[in-house]
Scaffold this motif. Sequence first.
Motif, PDB file in Angstrom:
ATOM      1  N   UNK A  47       0.835  -1.192   0.000  1.00  0.00           N
ATOM      2  CA  UNK A  47       0.000   0.000   0.000  1.00  0.00           C
ATOM      3  C   UNK A  47       0.870   1.242   0.000  1.00  0.00           C
ATOM      4  N   UNK A  48       0.323   2.311  -0.540  1.00  0.00           N
ATOM      5  CA  UNK A  48       1.060   3.569  -0.593  1.00  0.00           C
ATOM      6  C   UNK A  48       1.457   4.000   0.809  1.00  0.00           C
ATOM      7  N   UNK A  49       2.698   4.404   0.953  1.00  0.00           N
ATOM      8  CA  UNK A  49       3.207   4.863   2.233  1.00  0.00           C
ATOM      9  C   UNK A  49       3.412   6.372   2.183  1.00  0.00           C
ATOM     10  N   UNK A  50       2.476   7.047   1.547  1.00  0.00           N
ATOM     11  CA  UNK A  50       2.564   8.493   1.402  1.00  0.00           C
ATOM     12  C   UNK A  50       2.079   9.137   2.699  1.00  0.00           C
ATOM     13  N   UNK A  51       2.899   9.966   3.251  1.00  0.00           N
ATOM     14  CA  UNK A  51       2.501  10.665   4.463  1.00  0.00           C
ATOM     15  C   UNK A  51       1.953  12.030   4.097  1.00  0.00           C
ATOM     16  N   UNK A  91      -6.594  12.429  10.104  1.00  0.00           N
ATOM     17  CA  UNK A  91      -5.986  11.355   9.326  1.00  0.00           C
ATOM     18  C   UNK A  91      -5.361  10.347  10.279  1.00  0.00           C
ATOM     19  N   UNK A  92      -5.170   9.128   9.806  1.00  0.00           N
ATOM     20  CA  UNK A  92      -4.552   8.114  10.651  1.00  0.00           C
ATOM     21  C   UNK A  92      -3.051   8.365  10.767  1.00  0.00           C
ATOM     22  N   UNK A  93      -2.493   8.008  11.910  1.00  0.00           N
ATOM     23  CA  UNK A  93      -1.063   8.224  12.137  1.00  0.00           C
ATOM     24  C   UNK A  93      -0.212   7.283  11.301  1.00  0.00           C
ATOM     25  N   UNK A 110      -5.059   5.798  16.526  1.00  0.00           N
ATOM     26  CA  UNK A 110      -4.244   7.007  16.607  1.00  0.00           C
ATOM     27  C   UNK A 110      -4.470   7.858  15.359  1.00  0.00           C
ATOM     28  N   UNK A 111      -4.906   9.090  15.597  1.00  0.00           N
ATOM     29  CA  UNK A 111      -5.207  10.039  14.523  1.00  0.00           C
ATOM     30  C   UNK A 111      -4.374  11.299  14.681  1.00  0.00           C
ATOM     31  N   UNK A 112      -4.223  12.035  13.591  1.00  0.00           N
ATOM     32  CA  UNK A 112      -3.569  13.343  13.604  1.00  0.00           C
ATOM     33  C   UNK A 112      -4.566  14.351  13.063  1.00  0.00           C
ATOM     34  N   UNK A 113      -4.617  15.528  13.683  1.00  0.00           N
ATOM     35  CA  UNK A 113      -5.433  16.618  13.160  1.00  0.00           C
ATOM     36  C   UNK A 113      -4.489  17.566  12.443  1.00  0.00           C
ATOM     37  N   UNK A 114      -4.677  17.677  11.126  1.00  0.00           N
ATOM     38  CA  UNK A 114      -3.765  18.459  10.290  1.00  0.00           C
ATOM     39  C   UNK A 114      -4.540  19.525   9.522  1.00  0.00           C
ATOM     40  N   UNK A 115      -3.831  20.533   9.065  1.00  0.00           N
ATOM     41  CA  UNK A 115      -4.436  21.597   8.276  1.00  0.00           C
ATOM     42  C   UNK A 115      -3.369  22.499   7.691  1.00  0.00           C
TER      43      UNK A 115
END
Length: 166
Positions: A47-51, A91-93, A110-115
């Motif tokens: 699977x894509x490992x794009x962060x 998004x998922x960590x 585990x999630x991250x809040x990004x913007x």
Amino acid sequence: MRILTAPLLISALLLSGCGGSFSDSGWNPFGWFGGSPSPTLEPEEGYDNVTDLRPGIPQITGARWEPTNEGRLLVVTAMAPTKGYSSVALITSRPQPEGRISPDPDGVLRLRMVGLPPIPGSEASRLPARPETDEITAAMPLSSVQLAGVTAVEITGAANVVTIRR
């Protein structure tokens, strides 16, 4: 009539092994002589490992559950030092397949809040955010199936972590 019953029954049994849930079993006649392995849906390269390159939201202020027909809605609120944050998301960590969310082995999702922060030098980047009007909210729907193995959700921002129990 009796003479045709036995051959029809045997042929139906052999053909039933060719498809459905028995296709990987020993009942499948195509696998009796070392047939090819069954294909998988996982890509060969994984699977894509794009962060996600968006930075974390500076200050998470809270998290709560809202009930839905299929599960729950996770609603997370945050504050930023200035106005103008956009493309806010949870998004998922760790990288996961598109549309599939699962917790870590310890049961914590585990999630991250990004913007995206405002463009440096823009008017929005010069205006300080007001807590009463400039609250940032992001939500993530989770079905009952996705929540089955979840004991807690941990949301990480740039400066703090908020944990909510199920």
